[in-house]
Write a protein that holds these residues in place. Structure first.
Motif, PDB file in Angstrom:
ATOM      1  N   GLY A   6       0.822  -1.197   0.000  1.00  0.00           N
ATOM      2  CA  GLY A   6       0.000   0.000   0.000  1.00  0.00           C
ATOM      3  C   GLY A   6       0.863   1.257   0.000  1.00  0.00           C
ATOM      4  O   GLY A   6       2.061   1.207  -0.288  1.00  0.00           O
ATOM      5  N   ALA A  15      -1.115  -4.707   0.484  1.00  0.00           N
ATOM      6  CA  ALA A  15      -2.423  -4.184   0.083  1.00  0.00           C
ATOM      7  C   ALA A  15      -3.171  -5.198  -0.772  1.00  0.00           C
ATOM      8  O   ALA A  15      -4.371  -5.383  -0.618  1.00  0.00           O
ATOM      9  CB  ALA A  15      -2.252  -2.877  -0.678  1.00  0.00           C
ATOM     10  N   ASN A  16      -2.460  -5.836  -1.676  1.00  0.00           N
ATOM     11  CA  ASN A  16      -3.088  -6.779  -2.596  1.00  0.00           C
ATOM     12  C   ASN A  16      -2.109  -7.895  -2.941  1.00  0.00           C
ATOM     13  O   ASN A  16      -0.893  -7.687  -2.974  1.00  0.00           O
ATOM     14  CB  ASN A  16      -3.483  -6.083  -3.908  1.00  0.00           C
ATOM     15  CG  ASN A  16      -4.766  -5.279  -3.772  1.00  0.00           C
ATOM     16  OD1 ASN A  16      -5.824  -5.810  -3.436  1.00  0.00           O
ATOM     17  ND2 ASN A  16      -4.667  -4.003  -4.033  1.00  0.00           N
ATOM     18  N   ARG A  51      -7.951  -9.628  -0.014  1.00  0.00           N
ATOM     19  CA  ARG A  51      -6.809  -8.877  -0.526  1.00  0.00           C
ATOM     20  C   ARG A  51      -6.333  -9.390  -1.880  1.00  0.00           C
ATOM     21  O   ARG A  51      -5.277  -9.019  -2.352  1.00  0.00           O
ATOM     22  CB  ARG A  51      -5.658  -8.907   0.498  1.00  0.00           C
ATOM     23  CG  ARG A  51      -5.969  -8.006   1.689  1.00  0.00           C
ATOM     24  CD  ARG A  51      -4.753  -7.799   2.540  1.00  0.00           C
ATOM     25  NE  ARG A  51      -4.366  -9.037   3.212  1.00  0.00           N
ATOM     26  CZ  ARG A  51      -3.251  -9.190   3.909  1.00  0.00           C
ATOM     27  NH1 ARG A  51      -2.401  -8.198   4.013  1.00  0.00           N
ATOM     28  NH2 ARG A  51      -2.978 -10.317   4.493  1.00  0.00           N
TER      29      ARG A  51
END
Ligand code: ZN
Length: 72
Positions: A6, A15-16, A51
């Motif tokens: 992030g 974040a992902n 996520r």
């Protein structure tokens, strides 16, 4: 799978998660990821679905629509 951090960068939380081929730096969705970002086996894709990158997920499932049959 490779992590995307992030706004806080590599000191912050992931974040992902994106799907990458081998240890490629470009995810299936086209996003370039940091070479220092952690890698994880695609078997963990279902571990933290909130996520997951949705685009990568759709592309990945299209390519691998079913899991190998463990019963042989
Ligand atoms: Zn992605």
């Amino acid at each position: 799978m490779r992590a995307e951090y992030g706004p806080a960068g590599s000191s912050g939380p992931v974040a992902n998660w994106h799907i990458v081929r081998n240890d490629d730096l470009v995810a299936m969705c086209g996003r370039e990821l940091d070479a220092a970002a952690p890698l994880q086996d695609a078997a963990h894709w279902t571990a933290d679905p909130d996520r997951n990158c949705h685009t990568c997920g759709a592309l990945y499932l299209r390519e691998s629509p079913y899991l190998p049959d463990e019963h042989g």
